[in-house]
Design a protein around this motif. Structure first.
Motif, PDB file in Angstrom:
ATOM      1  N   LEU A 124       0.561  -1.436   0.273  1.00 40.17           N
ATOM      2  CA  LEU A 124       0.297   0.120  -0.088  1.00 40.17           C
ATOM      3  C   LEU A 124       0.751   1.324  -0.338  1.00 40.17           C
ATOM      4  O   LEU A 124       1.758   1.078   1.072  1.00 40.17           O
ATOM      5  CB  LEU A 124      -0.895  -0.138   0.984  1.00 40.17           C
ATOM      6  CG  LEU A 124      -1.620   1.860   1.393  1.00 40.17           C
ATOM      7  CD1 LEU A 124      -3.461   1.507   0.061  1.00 40.17           C
ATOM      8  CD2 LEU A 124      -2.426   0.956   2.736  1.00 40.17           C
ATOM      9  N   LEU A 125       0.509   2.388  -1.531  1.00 43.28           N
ATOM     10  CA  LEU A 125       1.297   3.198  -1.419  1.00 43.28           C
ATOM     11  C   LEU A 125       0.399   4.052  -0.663  1.00 43.28           C
ATOM     12  O   LEU A 125      -0.457   4.356  -1.374  1.00 43.28           O
ATOM     13  CB  LEU A 125       2.051   3.332  -1.790  1.00 43.28           C
ATOM     14  CG  LEU A 125       3.522   2.350  -2.558  1.00 43.28           C
ATOM     15  CD1 LEU A 125       4.517   2.197  -3.821  1.00 43.28           C
ATOM     16  CD2 LEU A 125       4.490   2.633  -1.396  1.00 43.28           C
ATOM     17  N   GLU A 126       0.806   5.750  -0.415  1.00 43.10           N
ATOM     18  CA  GLU A 126      -0.482   7.096  -0.513  1.00 43.10           C
ATOM     19  C   GLU A 126       0.394   7.406  -2.034  1.00 43.10           C
ATOM     20  O   GLU A 126       1.088   7.439  -2.638  1.00 43.10           O
ATOM     21  CB  GLU A 126       0.385   7.860   0.308  1.00 43.10           C
ATOM     22  CG  GLU A 126      -1.090   9.254   0.120  1.00 43.10           C
ATOM     23  CD  GLU A 126      -1.008  10.212   1.799  1.00 43.10           C
ATOM     24  OE1 GLU A 126      -1.270  10.963   1.275  1.00 43.10           O
ATOM     25  OE2 GLU A 126       0.221   9.163   2.159  1.00 43.10           O
ATOM     26  N   ASP A 127      -0.859   7.448  -2.874  1.00 36.61           N
ATOM     27  CA  ASP A 127      -0.968   8.571  -4.133  1.00 36.61           C
ATOM     28  C   ASP A 127       0.306   9.343  -3.819  1.00 36.61           C
ATOM     29  O   ASP A 127      -0.195  10.688  -2.992  1.00 36.61           O
ATOM     30  CB  ASP A 127      -2.318   8.975  -4.779  1.00 36.61           C
ATOM     31  CG  ASP A 127      -1.936   9.279  -6.113  1.00 36.61           C
ATOM     32  OD1 ASP A 127      -1.141   8.954  -6.550  1.00 36.61           O
ATOM     33  OD2 ASP A 127      -3.697   9.473  -6.633  1.00 36.61           O
ATOM     34  N   PRO A 128       1.467   9.767  -4.840  1.00 35.02           N
ATOM     35  CA  PRO A 128       1.632  11.070  -4.416  1.00 35.02           C
ATOM     36  C   PRO A 128       1.407  12.428  -4.799  1.00 35.02           C
ATOM     37  O   PRO A 128       0.930  13.282  -4.205  1.00 35.02           O
ATOM     38  CB  PRO A 128       2.874  10.545  -5.324  1.00 35.02           C
ATOM     39  CG  PRO A 128       3.023   9.227  -6.318  1.00 35.02           C
ATOM     40  CD  PRO A 128       1.125   8.665  -5.330  1.00 35.02           C
ATOM     41  N   ALA A 129       0.473  12.112  -5.861  1.00 38.79           N
ATOM     42  CA  ALA A 129       0.189  13.583  -6.376  1.00 38.79           C
ATOM     43  C   ALA A 129      -0.821  13.565  -5.182  1.00 38.79           C
ATOM     44  O   ALA A 129      -0.939  15.159  -4.598  1.00 38.79           O
ATOM     45  CB  ALA A 129      -1.362  12.966  -7.639  1.00 38.79           C
ATOM     46  N   ILE A 130      -2.123  13.205  -4.037  1.00 37.11           N
ATOM     47  CA  ILE A 130      -2.822  13.855  -3.314  1.00 37.11           C
ATOM     48  C   ILE A 130      -1.874  13.932  -2.057  1.00 37.11           C
ATOM     49  O   ILE A 130      -1.910  15.039  -1.442  1.00 37.11           O
ATOM     50  CB  ILE A 130      -3.691  12.757  -3.155  1.00 37.11           C
ATOM     51  CG1 ILE A 130      -4.753  12.512  -4.228  1.00 37.11           C
ATOM     52  CG2 ILE A 130      -4.273  12.647  -1.632  1.00 37.11           C
ATOM     53  CD1 ILE A 130      -5.287  11.143  -4.112  1.00 37.11           C
ATOM     54  N   LYS A 131      -0.774  13.875  -2.307  1.00 41.26           N
ATOM     55  CA  LYS A 131      -0.473  13.532  -0.741  1.00 41.26           C
ATOM     56  C   LYS A 131       0.775  14.913  -0.807  1.00 41.26           C
ATOM     57  O   LYS A 131       0.797  15.947   0.039  1.00 41.26           O
ATOM     58  CB  LYS A 131       1.079  12.789  -0.938  1.00 41.26           C
ATOM     59  CG  LYS A 131       1.891  12.917   0.332  1.00 41.26           C
ATOM     60  CD  LYS A 131       2.723  11.874   0.534  1.00 41.26           C
ATOM     61  CE  LYS A 131       3.903  12.019   1.828  1.00 41.26           C
ATOM     62  NZ  LYS A 131       5.043  10.325   2.061  1.00 41.26           N
ATOM     63  N   GLU A 132       0.747  15.474  -2.121  1.00 40.41           N
ATOM     64  CA  GLU A 132       1.514  16.644  -2.882  1.00 40.41           C
ATOM     65  C   GLU A 132       0.340  17.285  -2.545  1.00 40.41           C
ATOM     66  O   GLU A 132       0.560  18.822  -2.041  1.00 40.41           O
ATOM     67  CB  GLU A 132       2.219  16.670  -4.285  1.00 40.41           C
ATOM     68  CG  GLU A 132       2.856  17.864  -4.580  1.00 40.41           C
ATOM     69  CD  GLU A 132       3.949  17.872  -6.065  1.00 40.41           C
ATOM     70  OE1 GLU A 132       4.123  18.429  -6.397  1.00 40.41           O
ATOM     71  OE2 GLU A 132       4.492  16.519  -5.733  1.00 40.41           O
ATOM     72  N   ARG A 133      -0.516  17.203  -2.710  1.00 37.03           N
ATOM     73  CA  ARG A 133      -2.206  18.364  -2.281  1.00 37.03           C
ATOM     74  C   ARG A 133      -2.154  18.137  -1.451  1.00 37.03           C
ATOM     75  O   ARG A 133      -2.658  19.358  -1.304  1.00 37.03           O
ATOM     76  CB  ARG A 133      -3.356  18.378  -3.997  1.00 37.03           C
ATOM     77  CG  ARG A 133      -3.125  18.084  -4.443  1.00 37.03           C
ATOM     78  CD  ARG A 133      -4.603  17.582  -5.430  1.00 37.03           C
ATOM     79  NE  ARG A 133      -4.565  16.937  -6.493  1.00 37.03           N
ATOM     80  CZ  ARG A 133      -5.204  16.068  -7.238  1.00 37.03           C
ATOM     81  NH1 ARG A 133      -6.121  15.456  -6.073  1.00 37.03           N
ATOM     82  NH2 ARG A 133      -4.967  15.047  -7.843  1.00 37.03           N
ATOM     83  N   LYS A 134      -2.381  17.626  -0.202  1.00 41.37           N
ATOM     84  CA  LYS A 134      -2.234  17.895   0.650  1.00 41.37           C
ATOM     85  C   LYS A 134      -1.206  18.964   1.423  1.00 41.37           C
ATOM     86  O   LYS A 134      -1.668  19.430   2.308  1.00 41.37           O
ATOM     87  CB  LYS A 134      -2.511  16.596   1.922  1.00 41.37           C
ATOM     88  CG  LYS A 134      -3.305  15.865   1.974  1.00 41.37           C
ATOM     89  CD  LYS A 134      -3.239  14.650   2.316  1.00 41.37           C
ATOM     90  CE  LYS A 134      -4.349  14.020   2.633  1.00 41.37           C
ATOM     91  NZ  LYS A 134      -4.211  12.281   3.081  1.00 41.37           N
ATOM     92  N   LEU A 135       0.250  18.331   1.313  1.00 38.00           N
ATOM     93  CA  LEU A 135       1.081  19.493   1.895  1.00 38.00           C
ATOM     94  C   LEU A 135       1.594  20.931   1.551  1.00 38.00           C
ATOM     95  O   LEU A 135       1.202  21.874   2.221  1.00 38.00           O
ATOM     96  CB  LEU A 135       2.444  18.899   1.180  1.00 38.00           C
ATOM     97  CG  LEU A 135       2.867  17.565   1.924  1.00 38.00           C
ATOM     98  CD1 LEU A 135       3.764  17.274   1.369  1.00 38.00           C
ATOM     99  CD2 LEU A 135       3.146  17.817   3.466  1.00 38.00           C
TER     100      LEU A 135
END
Length: 149
Positions: A124-135
């Motif tokens: 399981l990985l966190e979607d990097p695009a959504i992670k970046e949007r959160k940041l």
């Protein structure tokens, strides 16, 4: 109507009729491959057990720092697995990326169709695009304090 005659195919190599094959239905200690005719007319290798579809399997889902053992039906989809994982991981299903055998799996793919069995590992990985949007959402928010000169 066509009648199919059963032929014996064995995994591995053996000498036909020699020491490698015996009368017990095995070939040199290896099991005989059994075939079945599906309703669409396709000849396929028979499943190991007929009740394997619909049974509960335990999938170990690993993240970078921890793992979760999830019990789920073998006929479930990766999307359904993501919904169960959202309860234990805190990530929404759209924020998750699931990898099995080195490939990212789509939500509509079935676990048993891609070969997920009991006690297999899924990553399981966190979607990097959504992670970046959160940041960026956290960093681009209203400032906590203002400095006036």
């Amino acid at each position: 109507m066509i009648k199919l005659r059963s032929k014996r195919f064995c995994r591995g190599s053996f000498k036909h009729g020699g020491k490698g094959s015996d009368k017990a239905g095995t070939c040199g200690g290896l099991s005989e491959i059994k075939w079945e005719l599906r309703p669409g007319g396709m000849l396929v290798q028979k499943r190991e057990s007929e009740d394997s579809v619909g049974e509960l399997i335990t999938v170990r889902v690993s993240t970078l720092s921890q793992y979760h053992d999830i019990s789920i039906e073998a006929t479930s989809t990766f999307g359904e697995l993501k919904m169960v994982l959202s309860l234990v991981s805190g990530l929404e299903p759209r924020e998750q990326r699931l990898l099995f055998k080195g490939k990212e799996r789509e939500d509509n793919e079935y676990l048993h169709m891609v070969g997920v069995r009991d006690k297999d590992k899924v990553f399981l990985l966190e979607d990097p695009a959504i992670k970046e949007r959160k940041l960026h959402g956290l960093a681009g928010g209203t400032p906590c304090c203002t400095i006036s000169v």
